[in-house]
Design an enzyme around this catalytic site. Structure first.
Site, PDB file in Angstrom:
ATOM      1  CG  HIS A 199       6.491   8.501   9.920  1.00  0.00           C
ATOM      2  ND1 HIS A 199       5.431   8.027   9.183  1.00  0.00           N
ATOM      3  CD2 HIS A 199       6.725   7.569  10.883  1.00  0.00           C
ATOM      4  CE1 HIS A 199       5.036   6.866   9.672  1.00  0.00           C
ATOM      5  NE2 HIS A 199       5.804   6.561  10.704  1.00  0.00           N
TER       6      HIS A 199
ATOM      7  CG  ASP B 233       9.615   4.241  12.763  1.00  0.00           C
ATOM      8  OD1 ASP B 233       8.507   4.776  12.561  1.00  0.00           O
ATOM      9  OD2 ASP B 233       9.847   3.048  12.476  1.00  0.00           O
TER      10      ASP B 233
ATOM     11  CG  HIS C  38       7.782   4.083   7.409  1.00  0.00           C
ATOM     12  ND1 HIS C  38       8.882   4.415   8.165  1.00  0.00           N
ATOM     13  CD2 HIS C  38       6.770   3.884   8.298  1.00  0.00           C
ATOM     14  CE1 HIS C  38       8.572   4.413   9.443  1.00  0.00           C
ATOM     15  NE2 HIS C  38       7.288   4.106   9.551  1.00  0.00           N
TER      16      HIS C  38
ATOM     17  NE  ARG D 217       8.024   0.958  16.302  1.00  0.00           N
ATOM     18  CZ  ARG D 217       8.084   2.264  16.539  1.00  0.00           C
ATOM     19  NH1 ARG D 217       7.647   3.113  15.638  1.00  0.00           N
ATOM     20  NH2 ARG D 217       8.558   2.717  17.688  1.00  0.00           N
TER      21      ARG D 217
END
Length: 310
Positions: A115, A117, A266, A283
């Site tokens: 995916h 983000d 990723h 994150r």
């Protein structure tokens, strides 16, 4: 070892780690503010290598946010996050011990599929920064793939087809991992985020054509039947996940990865879902632009607003 040429000298060194993507960065301490030259060199390196890796960087939330600002405006933690630290609303905690409570399934991450983000947003993040705090002694690696290389690997006839296609993106893509009656599922149902993006976007800095589809969010090709759409997406997902375009990273405490979210997808780990281990990362994301296709048409929001940073 590679030195990214710049107008002035820095001590940064870039060590490529795979054939198409990824470099480890040395010669920098992220506890300290970056100089203008260091910041420019990192941005240039990011656009070239797509993902940068840093080791032994013992920084805290405030320092991570300060470092992130070198790449642009830092957003809030996540459109559906209501558990960010009050004093650091930009920080998203990624902890495998939380996901069973949130998703209704035991998992190490939001999705164990490739995916990019939050492409359900009309302006997905431009850059993502992920810092490891607690890492398992085995397993838990993350992989990235170069979506520019994936596009270039297509035969010319297929490039001509996908250059004109549009795709719908939503949380979970065709096969959401989270249960609809879970805490996370309730948030998605209450305030759905759905956007239509070009299947091939043009990178606003490098001008590269990016194959902008991935299983974690892309759910259908616009204007095609479900069967036709699935056949096209299956073909494109195979190209996106081709091993030769990827790099894999082993997390250790103090490890940091920074990736160009416009040019990569990723894969979160699935190998620790069954293990009684802890994996905690933090994150931050950088406000993104609205993707534009080869034909100049921008993405459009079907449901939800732009995600703006500060």
């Amino acid at each position: 070892m590679t030195t990214i040429e710049n107008t002035t000298r820095t001590d940064l060194q870039f060590f490529p780690v795979a054939g198409y993507i990824g470099a480890e960065v040395d010669g920098i301490d992220l506890r300290d503010p970056l100089t203008e030259d260091q910041s420019k060199a990192l941005i240039k390196g990011l656009h070239h290598y797509k993902v940068l890796f840093f080791r032994d960087q013992q920084i805290d939330h405030a320092q991570q946010i300060a470092f992130s600002r070198n790449f642009g405006r830092v957003t809030a933690s996540h459109p559906y996050d209501d558990e960010a630290p009050t004093e650091f609303p930009e920080i998203l905690k990624v902890d495998n011990r939380d996901y069973e409570r949130k998703f209704g399934v035991k998992a190490a991450s939001y999705t164990n599929e490739w995916h990019t983000d939050v492409t359900a947003l009309v302006n997905p993040p431009a850059v993502t920064i992920l810092r490891a705090d607690v890492a398992p002694v085995r397993g838990g690696d993350t992989s990235w793939t170069n979506l520019a290389a994936a596009y270039e690997g297509l035969p010319e006839s297929l490039k001509e087809l996908v250059d004109g296609l549009r795709a719908e993106h939503s949380f979970g893509g065709r096969h959401p991992i989270f249960k609809s009656d879970s805490t996370y599922g309730a948030k998605v149902n209450k305030a759905p985020l759905i956007s239509e993006h070009p299947v091939v976007r043009v990178h606003p800095v490098t001008g590269e054509r990016i194959l902008f589809v991935q299983p974690g969010f892309t759910n259908r090709i616009v204007g095609y039947s479900r069967r036709q759409s699935d056949a096209i997406l299956d073909l494109l997902f195979d190209e996106v996940s081709k091993a030769s375009y990827t790099v894999r990273f082993r997390w250790l405490p103090g490890s940091i990865a920074v990736w160009d979210n416009r040019a990569t997808a990723h894969l979160a780990p699935g190998d620790i879902n069954h293990l009684d281990v802890a994996r905690t990362l933090y994150r931050t994301t950088i406000e993104g632009d609205i993707p534009v296709g080869v034909d100049g048409r921008p993405s459009v929001s079907i449901s939800g607003e732009q995600f703006i940073g500060s």
